[in-house]
Structures are given as structure tokens and as C-alpha cells.
Design a protein around this motif. Structure first.
Motif, PDB file in Angstrom:
ATOM      1  N   SER A  13       0.919  -1.298  -0.254  1.00  0.00           N
ATOM      2  CA  SER A  13      -0.061   0.080  -0.071  1.00  0.00           C
ATOM      3  C   SER A  13       0.815   1.198   0.091  1.00  0.00           C
ATOM      4  O   SER A  13       2.006   1.183   0.625  1.00  0.00           O
ATOM      5  CB  SER A  13      -0.932  -0.116   1.258  1.00  0.00           C
ATOM      6  OG  SER A  13      -1.312   1.264   1.499  1.00  0.00           O
ATOM      7  N   PRO A  14       0.388   2.503  -0.873  1.00  0.00           N
ATOM      8  CA  PRO A  14       1.284   3.574  -0.834  1.00  0.00           C
ATOM      9  C   PRO A  14       1.102   4.256   0.601  1.00  0.00           C
ATOM     10  O   PRO A  14       1.994   4.994   0.788  1.00  0.00           O
ATOM     11  CB  PRO A  14       0.703   4.392  -1.780  1.00  0.00           C
ATOM     12  CG  PRO A  14      -0.669   3.979  -1.862  1.00  0.00           C
ATOM     13  CD  PRO A  14      -0.649   2.447  -1.658  1.00  0.00           C
ATOM     14  N   GLN A  15       0.346   3.775   1.353  1.00  0.00           N
ATOM     15  CA  GLN A  15       0.073   4.273   2.924  1.00  0.00           C
ATOM     16  C   GLN A  15       0.912   3.365   3.896  1.00  0.00           C
ATOM     17  O   GLN A  15       0.827   3.824   5.087  1.00  0.00           O
ATOM     18  CB  GLN A  15      -1.481   4.456   3.289  1.00  0.00           C
ATOM     19  CG  GLN A  15      -2.173   5.153   2.430  1.00  0.00           C
ATOM     20  CD  GLN A  15      -3.560   4.944   2.861  1.00  0.00           C
ATOM     21  OE1 GLN A  15      -3.878   5.154   3.993  1.00  0.00           O
ATOM     22  NE2 GLN A  15      -4.544   5.260   1.727  1.00  0.00           N
ATOM     23  N   GLY A  16       1.778   2.391   3.417  1.00  0.00           N
ATOM     24  CA  GLY A  16       2.578   1.588   4.422  1.00  0.00           C
ATOM     25  C   GLY A  16       3.904   2.339   4.632  1.00  0.00           C
ATOM     26  O   GLY A  16       4.340   3.364   4.260  1.00  0.00           O
ATOM     27  N   ARG A  17       4.455   1.509   5.464  1.00  0.00           N
ATOM     28  CA  ARG A  17       5.938   2.088   5.811  1.00  0.00           C
ATOM     29  C   ARG A  17       7.000   1.875   4.820  1.00  0.00           C
ATOM     30  O   ARG A  17       6.774   0.756   3.921  1.00  0.00           O
ATOM     31  CB  ARG A  17       6.417   0.800   7.204  1.00  0.00           C
ATOM     32  CG  ARG A  17       7.602   1.103   7.377  1.00  0.00           C
ATOM     33  CD  ARG A  17       8.125   0.082   8.488  1.00  0.00           C
ATOM     34  NE  ARG A  17       9.715  -0.183   8.683  1.00  0.00           N
ATOM     35  CZ  ARG A  17      10.178  -1.124   9.615  1.00  0.00           C
ATOM     36  NH1 ARG A  17       9.301  -1.635  10.461  1.00  0.00           N
ATOM     37  NH2 ARG A  17      11.370  -0.908   9.687  1.00  0.00           N
ATOM     38  N   PRO A  18       7.516   2.681   4.387  1.00  0.00           N
ATOM     39  CA  PRO A  18       8.649   2.623   3.121  1.00  0.00           C
ATOM     40  C   PRO A  18       9.444   1.440   3.315  1.00  0.00           C
ATOM     41  O   PRO A  18      10.063   1.275   4.416  1.00  0.00           O
ATOM     42  CB  PRO A  18       9.171   3.953   3.039  1.00  0.00           C
ATOM     43  CG  PRO A  18       8.485   4.794   4.018  1.00  0.00           C
ATOM     44  CD  PRO A  18       7.731   4.000   5.219  1.00  0.00           C
ATOM     45  N   LEU A  19       9.535   0.705   2.346  1.00  0.00           N
ATOM     46  CA  LEU A  19      10.339  -0.530   2.439  1.00  0.00           C
ATOM     47  C   LEU A  19      12.060  -0.047   2.404  1.00  0.00           C
ATOM     48  O   LEU A  19      12.367   0.603   1.510  1.00  0.00           O
ATOM     49  CB  LEU A  19      10.141  -1.598   1.168  1.00  0.00           C
ATOM     50  CG  LEU A  19      10.839  -2.659   1.266  1.00  0.00           C
ATOM     51  CD1 LEU A  19      10.359  -3.684   2.552  1.00  0.00           C
ATOM     52  CD2 LEU A  19      10.543  -3.587   0.102  1.00  0.00           C
ATOM     53  N   ASP A  20      12.781  -0.775   3.304  1.00  0.00           N
ATOM     54  CA  ASP A  20      14.384  -0.354   3.090  1.00  0.00           C
ATOM     55  C   ASP A  20      14.874  -1.738   3.188  1.00  0.00           C
ATOM     56  O   ASP A  20      14.272  -2.861   3.585  1.00  0.00           O
ATOM     57  CB  ASP A  20      14.682   0.493   4.178  1.00  0.00           C
ATOM     58  CG  ASP A  20      14.466   0.198   5.675  1.00  0.00           C
ATOM     59  OD1 ASP A  20      14.231  -0.682   5.775  1.00  0.00           O
ATOM     60  OD2 ASP A  20      14.511   1.124   6.404  1.00  0.00           O
ATOM     61  N   GLN A  21      16.221  -1.815   3.092  1.00  0.00           N
ATOM     62  CA  GLN A  21      16.932  -2.974   3.073  1.00  0.00           C
ATOM     63  C   GLN A  21      16.811  -3.781   4.484  1.00  0.00           C
ATOM     64  O   GLN A  21      16.833  -4.802   4.551  1.00  0.00           O
ATOM     65  CB  GLN A  21      18.457  -2.872   2.698  1.00  0.00           C
ATOM     66  CG  GLN A  21      19.320  -4.075   2.507  1.00  0.00           C
ATOM     67  CD  GLN A  21      18.782  -5.111   1.268  1.00  0.00           C
ATOM     68  OE1 GLN A  21      18.090  -4.382   0.496  1.00  0.00           O
ATOM     69  NE2 GLN A  21      19.326  -6.083   1.353  1.00  0.00           N
ATOM     70  N   ALA A  22      16.739  -3.034   5.639  1.00  0.00           N
ATOM     71  CA  ALA A  22      16.774  -3.683   6.903  1.00  0.00           C
ATOM     72  C   ALA A  22      15.448  -4.156   7.179  1.00  0.00           C
ATOM     73  O   ALA A  22      15.669  -5.362   7.673  1.00  0.00           O
ATOM     74  CB  ALA A  22      16.828  -2.471   8.015  1.00  0.00           C
ATOM     75  N   ARG A  23      14.508  -3.854   6.487  1.00  0.00           N
ATOM     76  CA  ARG A  23      13.097  -4.572   6.732  1.00  0.00           C
ATOM     77  C   ARG A  23      13.078  -5.693   5.878  1.00  0.00           C
ATOM     78  O   ARG A  23      12.714  -6.738   5.899  1.00  0.00           O
ATOM     79  CB  ARG A  23      11.972  -3.574   6.245  1.00  0.00           C
ATOM     80  CG  ARG A  23      10.704  -4.271   6.681  1.00  0.00           C
ATOM     81  CD  ARG A  23      10.428  -4.480   8.113  1.00  0.00           C
ATOM     82  NE  ARG A  23       9.318  -5.317   8.335  1.00  0.00           N
ATOM     83  CZ  ARG A  23       9.108  -6.273   9.089  1.00  0.00           C
ATOM     84  NH1 ARG A  23      10.301  -6.722   9.730  1.00  0.00           N
ATOM     85  NH2 ARG A  23       8.175  -7.016   9.261  1.00  0.00           N
ATOM     86  N   VAL A  24      13.510  -5.525   4.479  1.00  0.00           N
ATOM     87  CA  VAL A  24      14.011  -6.647   3.667  1.00  0.00           C
ATOM     88  C   VAL A  24      14.550  -7.869   4.301  1.00  0.00           C
ATOM     89  O   VAL A  24      14.050  -8.896   4.278  1.00  0.00           O
ATOM     90  CB  VAL A  24      14.716  -6.100   2.519  1.00  0.00           C
ATOM     91  CG1 VAL A  24      15.106  -7.554   1.578  1.00  0.00           C
ATOM     92  CG2 VAL A  24      13.785  -5.327   1.360  1.00  0.00           C
ATOM     93  N   ARG A  25      15.634  -7.597   5.061  1.00  0.00           N
ATOM     94  CA  ARG A  25      16.427  -8.621   5.765  1.00  0.00           C
ATOM     95  C   ARG A  25      15.491  -9.340   6.762  1.00  0.00           C
ATOM     96  O   ARG A  25      15.630 -10.641   6.905  1.00  0.00           O
ATOM     97  CB  ARG A  25      17.554  -8.022   6.497  1.00  0.00           C
ATOM     98  CG  ARG A  25      18.922  -7.778   5.582  1.00  0.00           C
ATOM     99  CD  ARG A  25      20.183  -8.183   6.169  1.00  0.00           C
ATOM    100  NE  ARG A  25      20.941  -8.484   5.170  1.00  0.00           N
ATOM    101  CZ  ARG A  25      21.578  -9.515   4.658  1.00  0.00           C
ATOM    102  NH1 ARG A  25      20.778 -10.597   4.907  1.00  0.00           N
ATOM    103  NH2 ARG A  25      22.184  -9.468   3.738  1.00  0.00           N
ATOM    104  N   GLU A  26      14.653  -8.448   7.285  1.00  0.00           N
ATOM    105  CA  GLU A  26      13.956  -9.113   8.511  1.00  0.00           C
ATOM    106  C   GLU A  26      12.595 -10.007   7.571  1.00  0.00           C
ATOM    107  O   GLU A  26      12.552 -11.255   8.231  1.00  0.00           O
ATOM    108  CB  GLU A  26      13.123  -8.102   9.267  1.00  0.00           C
ATOM    109  CG  GLU A  26      14.072  -7.123  10.382  1.00  0.00           C
ATOM    110  CD  GLU A  26      13.547  -6.165  10.764  1.00  0.00           C
ATOM    111  OE1 GLU A  26      14.088  -5.376  11.496  1.00  0.00           O
ATOM    112  OE2 GLU A  26      12.371  -5.495  10.423  1.00  0.00           O
ATOM    113  N   LEU A  27      12.223  -9.497   6.770  1.00  0.00           N
ATOM    114  CA  LEU A  27      10.946 -10.229   6.167  1.00  0.00           C
ATOM    115  C   LEU A  27      11.825 -11.507   5.475  1.00  0.00           C
ATOM    116  O   LEU A  27      11.121 -12.679   5.619  1.00  0.00           O
ATOM    117  CB  LEU A  27      10.472  -9.476   5.009  1.00  0.00           C
ATOM    118  CG  LEU A  27       9.803  -8.368   5.386  1.00  0.00           C
ATOM    119  CD1 LEU A  27       9.400  -7.567   4.036  1.00  0.00           C
ATOM    120  CD2 LEU A  27       8.543  -8.699   6.084  1.00  0.00           C
ATOM    121  N   ALA A  28      12.904 -11.208   5.057  1.00  0.00           N
ATOM    122  CA  ALA A  28      13.752 -12.599   4.369  1.00  0.00           C
ATOM    123  C   ALA A  28      14.048 -13.704   5.352  1.00  0.00           C
ATOM    124  O   ALA A  28      14.181 -14.965   5.118  1.00  0.00           O
ATOM    125  CB  ALA A  28      14.926 -12.102   3.759  1.00  0.00           C
ATOM    126  N   ALA A  29      13.780 -13.301   6.577  1.00  0.00           N
ATOM    127  CA  ALA A  29      14.181 -14.354   7.713  1.00  0.00           C
ATOM    128  C   ALA A  29      12.993 -15.108   7.992  1.00  0.00           C
ATOM    129  O   ALA A  29      13.062 -15.945   8.924  1.00  0.00           O
ATOM    130  CB  ALA A  29      14.749 -13.785   8.858  1.00  0.00           C
TER     131      ALA A  29
END
Ligand code: SAM
Length: 239
Positions: A88-104
Motif C-alpha cells: 500500500s502507498p500508505q504503508g511503511r516505506p520498504l528499506d533493506q533492513a526490513r527486507v532482511r527481516e522479512l527474508a528471515a
């Protein structure tokens, strides 16, 4: 890792994830992707998945029920509970730190909106978090979901041929990556910096660090704001 895509066009995301590193991650069994179309859980001859927005105004809204049923089926398909993310455009902007958390995470369900988005009641009841891929509006969440799938797939252990390469990418240590060169050494567009051909590993590491610091300072000073640089880094930046 398992990723479920909830979308009116799940094939779109599956196609996007069929190439390069992501495709290889799937072939190697590191990423298990499943598409779910809420239309398959809609009722009536027309399998209606959207309706007008209450209060008037333009645009349609994705209905609660087909999505609720679709998510229930998805949850039942595997005992692993998914983290449900609404793109959603209203969500938290994705960054690499969050990508790492999601990838785990072992399992992710990516909900793609269309039209004006998803009925807010579904979001409140079923969604764990909202993620935006930037301050602009897409016509659907599929491209955003494909971005998430790609970014997390390359972090799965064994997805990249050179396991160390991801750790040197931009943002991993809070800096942009240094520039890279390959053959030929001489070209009408320029010459490969001598230090990179020197074989002196310490000098190469120093040059790369200095380039990364310099680029970050020039292009993304926001990444350095509030960061206390080591004396060595500060000296490289000041040179
Ligand atoms: N009315 C919504 C708003 O202004 O917040 C925009 C709806 S948009 C046209 C349709 C769908 O595209 C959204 O439900 C969302 O899933 C997806 N989308 C659009 N922009 C996005 C972004 N920047 N990041 C992630 N998803 C986005």
C-alpha cells in the motif's frame, strides 16, 4: 521460504519471479511461491470482487468476503502461519533492513490491492503490516509484491552464487556501494582505476570504502545524518 501472493493477477508476480536470481532461488527450492486469486472465492456468475465506495466518489473497492475466504484457504494450505503484508502507498516505506527481516521469516503472504484499494475492515482484521515501495501510486500492488519477492529471494541462503556479494551491496552497512568496473581496462569511455588492478588488497579495500563513503555523502547525505563515523572513515571522507 514460502510466499503466497493474493492478487487478481497472481500470474504477473509469478512471471516476474521466474528470472535470474529469483528464478534460480525457486529452482533450488529456496523460495516456494503460490498465487491465490480472490476471484476464485467470489460468489455469483460474475464472481464480483469489487464494488462502489461508500460515501460516493470515484473508484471501486476490493470486497471483504472474497479476500477473507481466500486468506482463510491460504492459511489452511500450510501449517506455517504467514505474516500478512498489504502492499500500500500508505504503508511503511520498504528499506533493506526490513527486507532482511522479512527474508528471515518462514512464510509471507503479500496482498495486492487494485482500484481504490482494499476495504479497510479486511485490512484491520487480517493484515499484520502495510508496506509501501515509494511515495507514488501504482495501479496495483503486483509490481510492489514483485519487488518484495525479488528483494527477499536474493537474501535466501544459496540464492546468490557468491554468498558474500549481498553483504557488500548498497544499504547493507548503511552506505551506498562503491563503483564497479570490468574488462576492457582501456575504453573510449575511460580507464579502470589503477588501484583495482594493483593486486594490493588493502589498497583496494581502502579505495572502495572511500568511494562508498564519498558517494553516500554526495548522493544520499540522509544516510549519514546522525551516524558517527569512525576516525578512519572520517579521514577517508576528508581526503
Ligand atoms: N487509493 C489508494 C491511496 O491513495 O492510498 C491507492 C490505491 S492504488 C490505485 C491500488 C493498489 O495499488 C493499492 O491498493 C496497493 O495495493 C497498490 N499500490 C499503489 N501504490 C503503491 C505503493 N507505492 N507501494 C505499494 N503498493 C502500492
Amino acid at each position: 521460504m514460502r510466499i503466497d501472493i493474493v492478487s487478481l493477477f497472481p500470474e504477473f508476480v509469478e512471471q516476474c519471479a521466474g528470472f535470474g536470481v529469483t528464478g534460480r532461488a525457486r529452482e533450488r527450492g529456496l523460495l516456494d511461491l503460490h498465487g491465490w486469486n480472490p476471484r476464485d472465492w467470489a460468489e455469483g456468475n460474475y464472481r464480483k470482487v469489487d464494488d462502489r465506495t461508500f460515501g460516493g466518489g470515484p473508484g471501486m473497492v476490493m470486497l471483504v468476503e472474497p479476500l477473507r475466504r481466500c486468506l482463510a484457504a491460504l492459511r489452511q494450505a500450510d501449517p506455517l502461519p504467514p505474516r500478512v503484508v498489504y502492499l500500500s502507498p500508505q504503508g511503511r516505506p520498504l528499506d533493506q533492513a526490513r527486507v532482511r527481516e522479512l527474508a528471515a521469516l518462514p512464510r509471507l503472504a503479500l496482498l495486492c490491492g487494485r482500484y481504490e484499494g482494499v476495504d479497510e475492515r479486511l485490512v484491520q482484521a487480517e493484515v499484520d503490516e502495510e508496506i509501501s515501495i515509494g511515495d507514488y501510486v501504482l495501479s496495483g500492488g503486483e509490481l510492489a509484491a514483485a519487488v518484495v519477492v525479488d528483494a527477499v529471494a536474493r537474501l535466501q541462503e544459496g540464492a546468490l552464487n557468491d554468498a558474500g556479494s549481498a553483504s557488500q551491496d548498497s544499504f547493507e552497512d548503511g552506505l551506498l556501494d562503491c563503483p564497479h568496473y570490468s574488462h576492457p581496462v582501456e575504453h573510449a569511455y575511460g580507464t579502470v582505476p589503477e588501484v583495482l588492478r594493483s593486486g594490493n588488497h588493502a589498497a583496494i579495500a581502502r579505495w572502495r570504502r572511500q568511494q562508498a563513503l564519498g558517494r553516500t555523502w554526495q548522493r544520499r547525505p540522509d544516510l549519514l545524518a546522525g551516524r558517527v563515523l569512525s576516525k578512519a572513515d572520517q579521514a577517508l571522507l576528508d581526503e
